[in-house]
Design a protein around this motif. Sequence first.
Motif, PDB file in Angstrom:
ATOM      1  N   SER A 426       0.966  -1.346  -0.023  1.00 35.00           N
ATOM      2  CA  SER A 426       0.057   0.133   0.127  1.00 35.00           C
ATOM      3  C   SER A 426       0.869   1.331  -0.047  1.00 35.00           C
ATOM      4  O   SER A 426       0.261   2.320  -0.611  1.00 35.00           O
ATOM      5  N   GLY A 427       2.053   1.206   0.818  1.00 35.00           N
ATOM      6  CA  GLY A 427       3.071   2.263   0.607  1.00 35.00           C
ATOM      7  C   GLY A 427       3.546   3.004  -0.740  1.00 35.00           C
ATOM      8  O   GLY A 427       3.131   3.965  -0.991  1.00 35.00           O
ATOM      9  N   PRO A 428       3.963   2.215  -1.547  1.00 32.22           N
ATOM     10  CA  PRO A 428       4.366   2.305  -2.703  1.00 32.22           C
ATOM     11  C   PRO A 428       3.143   2.703  -3.701  1.00 32.22           C
ATOM     12  O   PRO A 428       3.154   3.842  -4.439  1.00 32.22           O
ATOM     13  N   LEU A 429       1.830   2.274  -3.552  1.00 31.13           N
ATOM     14  CA  LEU A 429       0.617   2.791  -4.428  1.00 31.13           C
ATOM     15  C   LEU A 429       0.130   4.070  -4.194  1.00 31.13           C
ATOM     16  O   LEU A 429       0.059   4.817  -4.966  1.00 31.13           O
ATOM     17  N   LEU A 430       0.488   4.404  -2.694  1.00 28.82           N
ATOM     18  CA  LEU A 430       0.160   5.774  -2.339  1.00 28.82           C
ATOM     19  C   LEU A 430       1.113   6.778  -2.831  1.00 28.82           C
ATOM     20  O   LEU A 430       1.220   7.620  -3.510  1.00 28.82           O
ATOM     21  N   PHE A 431       2.484   6.390  -2.137  1.00 24.35           N
ATOM     22  CA  PHE A 431       3.484   7.585  -2.172  1.00 24.35           C
ATOM     23  C   PHE A 431       4.140   7.651  -3.444  1.00 24.35           C
ATOM     24  O   PHE A 431       4.534   8.671  -3.684  1.00 24.35           O
ATOM     25  N   ALA A 432       4.147   6.588  -4.080  1.00 25.46           N
ATOM     26  CA  ALA A 432       4.985   6.597  -5.517  1.00 25.46           C
ATOM     27  C   ALA A 432       4.067   7.630  -6.614  1.00 25.46           C
ATOM     28  O   ALA A 432       4.594   8.304  -7.381  1.00 25.46           O
ATOM     29  N   GLU A 433       2.778   7.660  -6.076  1.00 23.15           N
ATOM     30  CA  GLU A 433       1.789   8.241  -7.225  1.00 23.15           C
ATOM     31  C   GLU A 433       1.838   9.688  -6.898  1.00 23.15           C
ATOM     32  O   GLU A 433       1.835  10.527  -7.473  1.00 23.15           O
ATOM     33  N   LEU A 434       1.906   9.993  -5.545  1.00 23.93           N
ATOM     34  CA  LEU A 434       2.037  11.397  -4.973  1.00 23.93           C
ATOM     35  C   LEU A 434       3.230  11.899  -5.469  1.00 23.93           C
ATOM     36  O   LEU A 434       3.173  13.170  -5.790  1.00 23.93           O
ATOM     37  N   ASP A 442       1.489  17.653  -3.767  1.00 25.90           N
ATOM     38  CA  ASP A 442       1.449  16.198  -3.758  1.00 25.90           C
ATOM     39  C   ASP A 442       2.434  15.726  -2.761  1.00 25.90           C
ATOM     40  O   ASP A 442       2.088  14.778  -2.036  1.00 25.90           O
ATOM     41  N   THR A 443       3.603  16.048  -3.049  1.00 25.01           N
ATOM     42  CA  THR A 443       4.616  15.762  -2.111  1.00 25.01           C
ATOM     43  C   THR A 443       4.640  15.987  -0.746  1.00 25.01           C
ATOM     44  O   THR A 443       4.972  15.138   0.072  1.00 25.01           O
ATOM     45  N   VAL A 444       4.214  17.174  -0.559  1.00 29.79           N
ATOM     46  CA  VAL A 444       3.601  17.900   0.649  1.00 29.79           C
ATOM     47  C   VAL A 444       2.752  16.816   1.492  1.00 29.79           C
ATOM     48  O   VAL A 444       2.847  16.434   2.337  1.00 29.79           O
ATOM     49  N   LEU A 445       1.572  16.525   0.571  1.00 28.72           N
ATOM     50  CA  LEU A 445       0.686  15.585   1.231  1.00 28.72           C
ATOM     51  C   LEU A 445       1.234  14.363   1.513  1.00 28.72           C
ATOM     52  O   LEU A 445       0.885  13.633   2.463  1.00 28.72           O
TER      53      LEU A 445
END
Length: 493
Positions: A426-434, A442-445
């Motif tokens: 779940s981490g990569p799916l969320l953070f790689a997208e942001l 998006d990076t701040v989020l």
Amino acid sequence: MATAQSGTGRTITTRIPARLDRLPWSRWHWSVVIGLGTVWILDGMEVTIVGNIAARLSEPGSGLPITSGEVTGIGAALYVTGACLGALFWGRLTDVYGRKKLFLITLAVYLAATALTALSFDTWWFFLFRFLTGFGIGGEYAAINSAIDELIPARYRGRVDLLINGSYWLGAVAGALLSIVALDTSIFPANVGWRLTFALGAVLALVILLVRRHVPESPRWLLIHGRDEEAERIVGGIEERVTADGGTELPPAEGEMTIHQRTGTTFTEIARTVFGRYRRRSTLGFALFIGQAFLYNAITFGFGAILTQFFDVPSGNTGYYFAVIAAGNFLGPLLLGKLFDTVGRRIMISGTYVLSGALLFGTAWLFDRGSLTAATMTACWCVVLFFASAGASSAYLTVSEIFPMETRAMSIAFFYALGTAAGGISGPLLFAELTGTGKVGDTVLAFQIGAGLMVAAGIVAAILAVNAERRSLEDIAAPLSAATGPQEAAARP
């Protein structure tokens, strides 16, 4: 040692746990740390090397028909999946068949799979042995953490666990530097250098395996499983070595316990114990592992893209920044570890979680304002991860010491698998997208999500953490086979 007969096995009264906990630190304890703990260096090397060689593997002449995306995507996912499944599979066997058998078997699985990865000739072969490498590493976490906690004296347990789990980052630094040399085509051909990185991992694993053969079975495990005479011989031998090293007589062991020996523990009993009797501690374990997994993913899964997109750092130079970040990660457990045994678990666990989360919030604010450079951003990450690494390592320490002896390895395996799945799926799916959008907001989020979950976990720790410092494992959570019955130590934290 007094013994009596009971309906399901012998009942024995023993001082063995107290004898192990009253030992001074010695060369024998260092041999345990080296034999068991250094495997995390291999794990750090594995993950870093694969990330660094992805581009080389995808080039013509590498000897492997694979793309960079397949290496970092499918290959990484299979490694993570193998680690999760391996933790659960080997964790159960560790509680049933003993620590020593399993920490030898799991390292042998890792060794063989890594060596065979070096011989990859096709994509399916590479994927298969990446999965099996993770399968071995996952089992290591359960077998090693349980064995170390049961052999290290109570007053040193916190700092030793943190140092060992933090040594992953030494492997990350070594992997980054090794990749630079191995991938230099002026030194090694394109189809040879990347293979040597895996081969070296297998060689190092073989050396560790030879050292590990001399680490004994956990006397605590032997006691419960009806092998108390063997436990007595092992502890007697340890005492003789420690006495010879120190040149002084050991103090008397204070405290004894009575247990009803058993041959095994059912899944039903494990589940009822971990999620029923110790549900507050399970909540703590969930919070700690999820918090650290998401904070790390908020930073590590996008750090290279952030440096190149927002600070114009050449992609070939991001490895140097990563080496600095990895050093900060190792220094945290190294310098703060002793405080977990002196200041205490509750204060240090909650403090490192809340502080690292708050610092990441501050980093997000500075980044959003455009106040950072590549160097100052890396410095901010170093400070955040200095505290976060100590906190993350304490998550492994926590779940390895707050559950009864009979469920220890399985509990470590379960929470490790949970954290690894959250971090690797779940981490990569969320953070790689942001972090991959190239938008500052998006990076701040991404930073704020990781920071928020870390702070939340710290608050949970402030409420639920167990004051386990300098206490025997049996005092923190009485064995299920204890004559007085298992106690919920949270009643007297």
